[in-house]
Design an enzyme around this catalytic site. Structure first.
Site, mmCIF file in Angstrom:
data_model
loop_
_atom_site.group_PDB
_atom_site.id
_atom_site.type_symbol
_atom_site.label_atom_id
_atom_site.label_comp_id
_atom_site.label_asym_id
_atom_site.label_seq_id
_atom_site.Cartn_x
_atom_site.Cartn_y
_atom_site.Cartn_z
ATOM 1 N N ILE A 166 5.898 3.457 13.738
ATOM 2 C CA ILE A 166 4.697 4.270 13.512
ATOM 3 C C ILE A 166 5.178 5.718 13.593
ATOM 4 O O ILE A 166 5.991 6.064 14.453
ATOM 5 C CB ILE A 166 3.610 3.979 14.590
ATOM 6 C CG1 ILE A 166 2.331 4.799 14.360
ATOM 7 C CG2 ILE A 166 4.117 4.226 15.996
ATOM 8 C CD1 ILE A 166 1.169 4.390 15.303
ATOM 9 N N SER A 167 4.717 6.565 12.673
ATOM 10 C CA SER A 167 5.183 7.946 12.642
ATOM 11 C C SER A 167 4.792 8.691 13.916
ATOM 12 O O SER A 167 3.760 8.416 14.531
ATOM 13 C CB SER A 167 4.591 8.684 11.440
ATOM 14 O OG SER A 167 4.901 8.017 10.246
ATOM 15 N N GLN A 168 5.620 9.667 14.256
ATOM 16 C CA GLN A 168 5.367 10.538 15.411
ATOM 17 C C GLN A 168 4.108 11.373 15.129
ATOM 18 O O GLN A 168 3.956 11.899 14.021
ATOM 19 C CB GLN A 168 6.602 11.426 15.526
ATOM 20 C CG GLN A 168 6.631 12.379 16.655
ATOM 21 C CD GLN A 168 7.748 13.400 16.449
ATOM 22 O OE1 GLN A 168 8.601 13.236 15.570
ATOM 23 N NE2 GLN A 168 7.733 14.429 17.249
#
Ligand code: SAH
Length: 220
Positions: A69-71
Site C-alpha cells: 500500500i502506498s505511503q
C-alpha cells in the site's frame, strides 16, 4: 458496526490520524481537500488486521501478492500534484493495489477509472470501495501501460508503479491541459514526474526522488 470499524480506536483513532495529517503538513502538503481525505479514509481497513496498528504511520506496508500500500505522503503528494490547476473530470489511475489511493482520490474528481494487473488485489479493492460507499470508480483488470483507450481522453492520469520510461499510450490519452503524474526510472533512482499536455506539446517537471515498485507489463 461498519461505522465503528471505520472510526477506529487506539492506534487507528481520530487522534492518531490527526498526527499523520500534521506530519504531512510539516512535509509540505497543503491541499486541504487532500489532507481531509487522508484524515477520513480508514487506511486500516486496507491492510491486514495484524498491521492495523501501523496503518497511520507514514510508511508503505505489505498487502500481499508482493505489493505494498502506498505511503500516505506519496498518496498525498501525487494527489496534490494531480489536482493543482483545477477540477478534474475523467481521471485514470494505474496500479489500484488495495484501493487506498483510489479511495483518497475518488471524491476529489468527477470519475475515476482504475486499472490493476493482479486480479486478487482488484477484487479486494472493489469490496473496500463498496464498503466506503464510493461510487464514481470503474475498475479494470489489465495492463495499465496501455491506458484505457475506450474511456480516454483523461484530464488526469496517476501511475502508482514505476516504468523505466513513460508509456507513450498514457501520454496519448491525455486531454488538452491534462496532466500525468508518474514515477520514472530504475529501482533506487526514480523521479516523480509531471507531464502536462499543452498546445505546443507536452511539458515535463520533476517533483523529486521517490521509491516505487516497478510497473510491469501484462496481467498478473
Ligand atoms: N496505490 C496503491 C499502490 C499499489 S502498488 C495502493 O495504495 O495500494 C502498485 C500496484 O501497481 C501494484 O498493485 C501492482 O500490481 C500494480 N501494477 C504494476 N504494474 C502494473 C501494470 N502494468 N498495470 C496495472 N497495474 C500494475
Amino acid at each position: 458496526m461498519a461505522d465503528l470499524r471505520f472510526a477506529g480506536i487506539g492506534m487507528t483513532s481520530a487522534r492518531t490520524r490527526d498526527r499523520l495529517v500534521q506530519r504531512l503538513r510539516e512535509q509540505g502538503i497543503s491541499n486541504l481537500a487532500v489532507l481531509d481525505r487522508i484524515r477520513n479514509v480508514p487506511r486500516h481497513i486496507f491492510v491486514d488486521e495484524a498491521l492495523g496498528s501501523r496503518a497511520y504511520e507514514d510508511t508503505a506496508l505489505p498487502i500481499g501478492f508482493g505489493q505494498t500500500i502506498s505511503q500516505p505522503y506519496i498518496v498525498a503528494r501525487m494527489s496534490e500534484a494531480l489536482l493543482e490547476g483545477g477540477p478534474l473530470g475523467n481521471v485514470l489511475e494505474v496500479g489500484t493495489g488495495c484501493g487506498y489511493q483510489t479511495a483518497v482520490l475518488a471524491p476529489l474528481v468527477e470519475r475515476l477509472f482504475t486499472i490493476e494487473r493482479i486480479a486478487g488485489l482488484l477484487d479486494r479493492a472493489k469490496e473496500r470501495l463498496k464498503e466506503l460507499d464510493i461510487r464514481n470508480v470503474k475498475f479494470h483488470h489489465g495492463d495499465g501501460t496501455q491506458g484505457w483507450k475506450s474511456q480516454a481522453p483523461f484530464e488526469g492520469i496517476l501511475v502508482a508503479a514505476a516504468p523505466l520510461a513513460v508509456p507513450q499510450a498514457l501520454l496519448r490519452q491525455l486531454a488538452p491541459g491534462g496532466r500525468l503524474i508518474v514515477p520514472v526510472g530504475e529501482d533506487g533512482k526514480q523521479e516523480l514526474m509531471r507531464f502536462t499536455r499543452r498546445e505546443q506539446g507536452v511539458t515535463r517537471e520533476s517533483l523529486g526522488h521517490v521509491a516505487f515498485v516497478p510497473l510491469l507489463g501484462g496481467k498478473g
